[in-house]
Write a protein that holds these residues in place. Structure first.
Motif, PDB file in Angstrom:
ATOM      1  N   GLU A  12       0.837  -1.191   0.000  1.00 46.25           N
ATOM      2  CA  GLU A  12       0.000   0.000   0.000  1.00 46.25           C
ATOM      3  C   GLU A  12       0.878   1.249   0.000  1.00 46.25           C
ATOM      4  O   GLU A  12       1.786   1.367   0.834  1.00 46.25           O
ATOM      5  CB  GLU A  12      -0.917   0.010   1.228  1.00 46.25           C
ATOM      6  CG  GLU A  12      -1.929   1.141   1.165  1.00 46.25           C
ATOM      7  CD  GLU A  12      -2.874   1.151   2.355  1.00 46.25           C
ATOM      8  OE1 GLU A  12      -2.815   0.219   3.184  1.00 46.25           O
ATOM      9  OE2 GLU A  12      -3.646   2.120   2.463  1.00 46.25           O
ATOM     10  N   ALA A  13       0.631   2.121  -0.927  1.00 44.25           N
ATOM     11  CA  ALA A  13       1.338   3.401  -0.980  1.00 44.25           C
ATOM     12  C   ALA A  13       0.437   4.452  -0.355  1.00 44.25           C
ATOM     13  O   ALA A  13      -0.754   4.503  -0.672  1.00 44.25           O
ATOM     14  CB  ALA A  13       1.643   3.773  -2.422  1.00 44.25           C
ATOM     15  N   LEU A  52       8.846   1.652  -8.747  1.00 47.37           N
ATOM     16  CA  LEU A  52      10.155   1.588  -8.083  1.00 47.37           C
ATOM     17  C   LEU A  52      10.038   1.864  -6.584  1.00 47.37           C
ATOM     18  O   LEU A  52      10.874   1.433  -5.799  1.00 47.37           O
ATOM     19  CB  LEU A  52      11.126   2.580  -8.733  1.00 47.37           C
ATOM     20  CG  LEU A  52      11.594   2.202 -10.147  1.00 47.37           C
ATOM     21  CD1 LEU A  52      12.354   3.348 -10.789  1.00 47.37           C
ATOM     22  CD2 LEU A  52      12.475   0.953 -10.110  1.00 47.37           C
ATOM     23  N   HIS A  53       9.003   2.599  -6.184  1.00 48.33           N
ATOM     24  CA  HIS A  53       8.771   2.794  -4.752  1.00 48.33           C
ATOM     25  C   HIS A  53       8.179   1.544  -4.115  1.00 48.33           C
ATOM     26  O   HIS A  53       8.487   1.209  -2.978  1.00 48.33           O
ATOM     27  CB  HIS A  53       7.811   3.970  -4.520  1.00 48.33           C
ATOM     28  CG  HIS A  53       8.489   5.294  -4.565  1.00 48.33           C
ATOM     29  ND1 HIS A  53       8.771   5.940  -5.748  1.00 48.33           N
ATOM     30  CD2 HIS A  53       8.949   6.103  -3.575  1.00 48.33           C
ATOM     31  CE1 HIS A  53       9.375   7.078  -5.479  1.00 48.33           C
ATOM     32  NE2 HIS A  53       9.503   7.208  -4.175  1.00 48.33           N
ATOM     33  N   THR A  81      13.001   0.198  -4.264  1.00 50.43           N
ATOM     34  CA  THR A  81      14.188   0.694  -4.970  1.00 50.43           C
ATOM     35  C   THR A  81      14.378   2.181  -4.695  1.00 50.43           C
ATOM     36  O   THR A  81      15.498   2.645  -4.471  1.00 50.43           O
ATOM     37  CB  THR A  81      14.049   0.449  -6.486  1.00 50.43           C
ATOM     38  OG1 THR A  81      13.824  -0.936  -6.703  1.00 50.43           O
ATOM     39  CG2 THR A  81      15.297   0.883  -7.217  1.00 50.43           C
ATOM     40  N   LEU A  82      13.284   2.924  -4.740  1.00 53.69           N
ATOM     41  CA  LEU A  82      13.349   4.353  -4.411  1.00 53.69           C
ATOM     42  C   LEU A  82      12.689   4.576  -3.056  1.00 53.69           C
ATOM     43  O   LEU A  82      11.785   3.844  -2.659  1.00 53.69           O
ATOM     44  CB  LEU A  82      12.615   5.172  -5.482  1.00 53.69           C
ATOM     45  CG  LEU A  82      13.193   5.147  -6.900  1.00 53.69           C
ATOM     46  CD1 LEU A  82      12.291   5.938  -7.846  1.00 53.69           C
ATOM     47  CD2 LEU A  82      14.601   5.735  -6.913  1.00 53.69           C
ATOM     48  N   ARG A  83      13.171   5.591  -2.351  1.00 54.62           N
ATOM     49  CA  ARG A  83      12.515   5.979  -1.091  1.00 54.62           C
ATOM     50  C   ARG A  83      11.793   7.290  -1.322  1.00 54.62           C
ATOM     51  O   ARG A  83      12.352   8.220  -1.893  1.00 54.62           O
ATOM     52  CB  ARG A  83      13.550   6.165   0.017  1.00 54.62           C
ATOM     53  CG  ARG A  83      14.256   4.890   0.363  1.00 54.62           C
ATOM     54  CD  ARG A  83      15.218   5.109   1.494  1.00 54.62           C
ATOM     55  NE  ARG A  83      14.482   5.199   2.757  1.00 54.62           N
ATOM     56  CZ  ARG A  83      14.996   4.795   3.924  1.00 54.62           C
ATOM     57  NH1 ARG A  83      16.218   4.317   3.981  1.00 54.62           N
ATOM     58  NH2 ARG A  83      14.293   4.891   5.022  1.00 54.62           N
ATOM     59  N   PRO A  84      10.551   7.386  -0.869  1.00 57.07           N
ATOM     60  CA  PRO A  84       9.786   8.617  -1.115  1.00 57.07           C
ATOM     61  C   PRO A  84      10.371   9.794  -0.336  1.00 57.07           C
ATOM     62  O   PRO A  84      10.996   9.605   0.706  1.00 57.07           O
ATOM     63  CB  PRO A  84       8.383   8.267  -0.611  1.00 57.07           C
ATOM     64  CG  PRO A  84       8.590   7.158   0.366  1.00 57.07           C
ATOM     65  CD  PRO A  84       9.787   6.394  -0.108  1.00 57.07           C
ATOM     66  N   LEU A 143       7.807  -0.252   4.910  1.00 58.00           N
ATOM     67  CA  LEU A 143       8.951  -0.932   4.314  1.00 58.00           C
ATOM     68  C   LEU A 143      10.189  -0.740   5.162  1.00 58.00           C
ATOM     69  O   LEU A 143      10.475   0.363   5.618  1.00 58.00           O
ATOM     70  CB  LEU A 143       9.262  -0.379   2.919  1.00 58.00           C
ATOM     71  CG  LEU A 143       8.363  -0.749   1.757  1.00 58.00           C
ATOM     72  CD1 LEU A 143       9.111  -0.522   0.451  1.00 58.00           C
ATOM     73  CD2 LEU A 143       7.873  -2.174   1.856  1.00 58.00           C
ATOM     74  N   ASP A 144      10.928  -1.846   5.329  1.00 61.86           N
ATOM     75  CA  ASP A 144      12.202  -1.793   6.027  1.00 61.86           C
ATOM     76  C   ASP A 144      13.280  -1.657   4.955  1.00 61.86           C
ATOM     77  O   ASP A 144      13.501  -2.576   4.163  1.00 61.86           O
ATOM     78  CB  ASP A 144      12.341  -3.103   6.817  1.00 61.86           C
ATOM     79  CG  ASP A 144      13.743  -3.301   7.344  1.00 61.86           C
ATOM     80  OD1 ASP A 144      14.566  -2.369   7.242  1.00 61.86           O
ATOM     81  OD2 ASP A 144      14.009  -4.407   7.850  1.00 61.86           O
ATOM     82  N   HIS A 145      13.920  -0.492   4.870  1.00 57.93           N
ATOM     83  CA  HIS A 145      14.884  -0.256   3.784  1.00 57.93           C
ATOM     84  C   HIS A 145      16.284  -0.753   4.099  1.00 57.93           C
ATOM     85  O   HIS A 145      17.217  -0.457   3.368  1.00 57.93           O
ATOM     86  CB  HIS A 145      14.923   1.232   3.406  1.00 57.93           C
ATOM     87  CG  HIS A 145      13.807   1.619   2.479  1.00 57.93           C
ATOM     88  ND1 HIS A 145      12.580   2.048   2.921  1.00 57.93           N
ATOM     89  CD2 HIS A 145      13.711   1.610   1.127  1.00 57.93           C
ATOM     90  CE1 HIS A 145      11.790   2.302   1.899  1.00 57.93           C
ATOM     91  NE2 HIS A 145      12.445   2.050   0.788  1.00 57.93           N
ATOM     92  N   SER A 146      16.445  -1.496   5.203  1.00 55.16           N
ATOM     93  CA  SER A 146      17.756  -2.091   5.464  1.00 55.16           C
ATOM     94  C   SER A 146      18.011  -3.165   4.425  1.00 55.16           C
ATOM     95  O   SER A 146      17.096  -3.623   3.736  1.00 55.16           O
ATOM     96  CB  SER A 146      17.768  -2.722   6.856  1.00 55.16           C
ATOM     97  OG  SER A 146      16.984  -3.899   6.849  1.00 55.16           O
TER      98      SER A 146
END
Lengths: 207, 246, 266, 266
Positions: free
Chosen positions: D7-8, D61-62, D66-69, D81-84
């Motif tokens: 979910e965005a 990509l979000h 891959t991309l962070r908002p 999302l855990d971006h680690s």
């Protein structure tokens, strides 16, 4: 400028392979370190090696009417630095032997030595010298590409002269013979590659 | 030539027997280098051409085409070996009998070695060569570099061909000066594309769990049997024995 | 009826290694062109319809002399193509080919510089070049973007930029390979409107596509290619309403049938 | 109703340099995403419709991290999302993204080797990897071409190869960026049939496109994107029959009007 497959006698083929080996080992070590410390460079290094291969299949107009190909060594050295250039040049030569039947496996050592190692070192040395002498970057790129081409041509001629000394005049006469035979094609090519390198550098710098 | 050899490497009957082919070619290449060239070259030529055409079923036309082009260079090289240069009383170029013998030996050795390399190139997919090198503990950094270069070569070569065609359509190669400029434009475009490709591939592979480290791939299973390996040892041995006995 | 600008007669052509690659992929095709004949008349609007791999691009590369057929002949104004350097130079001033991927055709820094590539190769002087560049950019609606670096243009703009590069040669015939590929509906409309203008100025236009609707809406005549052959070449509806032909050429897809959904994923 | 896989929520994102480029082109857009919210439910068939440049690819990509908002959040099974490194690897086993250009995702010497890359990254052993490769290739109909080098595959085959590479991760959701771009009608049919099968196995599928008909024929729900925003997200016809909405999103082109032809070029 490549020595073709099987042209060199066994002792020479082995000797030049042995001469190239330590440089390659050094290059592979640098390559592994570069990939470890800068993981993002791994794909770029691979793609750039492919680029040098494709660049060397680009046909150039030549004064004599025949076509010729750039070696890409001057360019490669700016991309990779001298250490990794030894490896990239070796891979390009290996692929040329296996994918184009150009050069050869038994002469891979000799060709790597003249093109990737001596050519790469000369290009790198000229860059360094040009920086010290404060030459313009255009002049530096031109000289590096041209002189590394010329160095490769001279070393190849000497390699051939060592393998095939003249029956009458020995090594010296053979060297003079090979140098003069290849001069017709290699001198203009060196100048053209120098000009091309400057052109490409200017185009890339403009954007 | 790039596609000619590569397509054959992936379509011939020995394409999955690269290990055995490598052994065979190593043996034959040793014969070509170390045995008296004039005596063994005919045997090596017979063995390699028979192997390529009858064994691996490489089309004769393709194999011959790849053989003939380097042999053209050889002709000039051999001529150079026949000539002798002296400058005791003015520069003199002369035919040298001794040089002619060297030229014959060199030509035989080169023809034999070339046909061995072609046998390997036409029958062995490059990815299988890399898989073998990986087994031989060649450093992973070098294998990854070669694997990526192999993939990139075909992508960039397509671009190179398309760019040159587009330039020719717009008359970019009509004289030497314009051609040099076109070559420069093409090289710069390819360089830019190389960088863009690498960056996009990085992002594309990240979505498949790539973290910037090594690029692991599954090694393909080999189809070479014990009989294949035995033949690969036997043929060079026969060539060597025949040469030395005759 | 005026004689054709370009005419292909019974062209045969195989890419090197094609037969072997085909065998491995399970394909039957041994040739890219297998007896192709086609004519492009002055001022025509001709759509070359065919599925991927039907031989459209290969045919276009023959029509401007990039490839030479294994057999057959291409006529330009009734005379066989002269494949000498001089002959090709003359041909390419009259017949311009635009590839599918604009990135393969744009290589100079800015849009205007790129468009000037052709005129400069013609040896024109600065003023004449500038005029041609301005004309060509205006013809595709990019007149305000001349100073833009190419990588900052959108895909649709780059497509039009590639056409501008071809137009700067002032051709009589424009061959376009999949000109609408990757364009959204608005991009397609805008491109077609520009092609209309060019055609109205008398430039013959031949474009390849696998979109039936596009060909129907824009072209006066259509040629259907399949497996390296031209199956039909006709003025409009006769071709478009022949369902059997369109099926054979794989231009109609079987109507999409939805698979049974697994329970619990509704 | 099950909770969304992805979910965005109110995503904002600008590409570096975007504002400057926009100024040069005379465009107004400063952000690629301008407050996007969207949910993908388990087993869904969702089409993301939008013109070129509407922000579809940026959104995808979000969704796989891959991309962070710049602001806003993406939730996976209800958790941000855990971006680690570890978090992303876990995410990418469950959410696979397939890019528009297959060459962005294919790198290895042969097709089978390429597909094995993902499973090997997951730390699987040889046998398990081989089985996943075989499964994934079968799922896209390429089971006989495993030994082929990627450059010998056609564009359509490479598209399917990229999907196989994603499937080998055994994801629960498959995000596809313009999966039908460059495919001919038959290629589109074949691809959709494979997507049907995958969806029937319970994989949620989200694909972006600018083809209205395609979305209508295949998807259960559609989200319309324009200028970095989701204008509507609904189950089927409600979206497709809203002409005003489709015009705003530039998904309908003005009907093509033929220009007056110059006389003498008939």
């Amino acid at each position: 400028m490549h020595i073709m497959e099987g042209y060199l006698p066994a002792a020479h083929a082995i000797g030049w392979t042995a001469a190239a080996a330590p440089f390659l080992a050094y290059g592979v070590k640098k390559l592994a370190r570069q990939m470890r410390e800068h993981p993002e460079s791994r794909l770029l290094l691979g793609a750039s090696t492919g680029f040098v291969f494709v660049l060397s299949s680009l046909k150039l107009p030549s004064v004599t009417g025949s076509c010729s190909h750039p070696t890409g060594i001057g360019f490669g050295t700016t991309l990779f630095g001298p250490g990794i250039m030894f490896v990239a040049g070796f891979v390009v030569l290996l692929f040329q032997a296996l994918l184009l039947a150009h050069g050869g496996l038994t002469t891979l050592g000799a060709n790597t030595f003249s093109m990737a190692i001596v050519g790469g070192l000369v290009a790198w040395g000229v860059f360094r010298a040009a920086t010290v002498l404060r030459l313009s970057s255009g002049a530096a790129v031109f000289l590096a590409a041209m002189l590394s081409d010329l160095a490769t041509y001279v070393v190849t001629s000497l390699q051939l002269a060592l393998a095939f000394p003249d029956p009458a005049g020995g090594f010296t006469a053979a060297a003079a013979k090979f140098l003069s035979i290849f001069a017709f094609t290699q001198l203009p090519l060196a100048v053209i590659e120098g000009l091309l390198s400057v052109l490409v550098m200017n185009l890339l710098r403009a954007h | 030539m790039l596609r000619l050899i590569d397509i054959n490497a992936h379509t011939n009957r020995w394409r999955a027997k690269t290990g055995a082919v490598m052994l065979l070619c190593a043996g034959l290449m040793a014969c070509a280098l170390f045995l008296p060239p004039v005596a063994c070259a005919p045997l090596i030529l017979a063995a390699t051409w028979l192997a390529a055409l009858a064994g691996a079923r490489v089309p004769a036309r393709d194999f011959a085409k790849a053989f003939v082009i380097p042999m053209g260079f050889l002709a000039t090289g051999a001529l150079a070996l026949c000539l002798s240069l002296t400058w005791d009383d003015g520069v003199r170029i002369a035919f040298a009998r001794e040089g002619a013998r060297t030229a014959l030996q060199t030509s035989c050795r080169a023809a034999a070695a070339l046909s061995v390399t072609l046998l390997y190139a036409f029958t062995s997919p490059l990815s299988r060569t890399l898989a073998l090198l990986r087994r031989f503990r060649v450093p992973a950094a070098l294998i990854d570099l070669m694997g990526l270069a192999y993939r990139t070569i075909f992508l960039l070569d397509e671009s190179r061909a398309a760019i040159l065609r587009a330039q020719q359509n717009r008359l970019g190669w009509r004289n030497a000066r314009r051609a040099l400029r076109s070559a420069g434009l093409a090289a710069a475009a390819l360089f830019t594309r190389t960088h863009a490709r690498a960056a996009r591939l990085e992002r594309g592979l990240q979505s498949r769990g790539y973290d910037g480290g090594a690029l692991p791939v599954l090694l393909p299973p080999s189809a070479a049997s014990a009989r294949d390996y035995a033949l690969a040892l036997l043929v060079p041995a026969l060539v060597a024995a025949t040469t030395l006995l005759l | 009826m005026p004689p054709p600008i370009l005419e292909a007669r019974d062209l045969h052509f195989a890419w090197p290694g094609m037969a072997r690659a085909a065998g491995l992929c399970g394909a039957q095709r041994l040739r890219a062109l297998d007896g192709v004949s086609l004519a492009l008349r002055p001022g025509a609007r001709l759509a070359l319809l065919g599925a991927n791999g039907s031989g459209k691009s290969t045919l276009l590369l023959h029509l401007n002399g990039t490839l030479r057929p294994d057999s057959g002949v291409v006529l330009h104004d009734g005379a066989p193509l002269d494949h000498s350097k001089r002959g090709l130079l003359a041909l390419r001033q009259r017949v311009a080919l635009v590839f599918q991927d604009p990135d393969d055709q744009l290589f100079a820094g800015t849009l205007a510089q790129d468009v000037s590539f052709g005129p400069l190769n013609l040896g024109l002087a600065g003023d004449a070049v500038a005029q041609r560049v301005a004309e060509a950019l205006a013809a595709v609606g990019l007149e305000n973007l001349g100073e833009m670096p190419l990588h900052m243009l959108s895909h649709g703009q780059r497509k039009r930029a590639a056409i501008a590069g071809a137009l700067a040669m002032r051709p009589r015939a424009l061959l376009l390979d999949e000109p609408t590929a990757g364009l959204d509906p608005e991009g397609v409309s805008s491109l077609l409107a520009h092609l209309d203008d060019l055609n109205a100025q008398g430039i013959a236009i031949l474009f390849s596509t696998h979109h039936l609707d596009l060909a129907r809406a824009w072209a006066d005549e259509a040629a259907i290619m399949s497996e390296g052959r031209v199956l039909a070449h006709d003025g409009g509806e006769a071709v478009f309403s022949n369902e059997e032909l369109l099926q054979t050429a794989r231009l109609r897809c079987a109507p999409h049938r939805r698979a049974q959904r697994a329970p619990g994923h509704a």
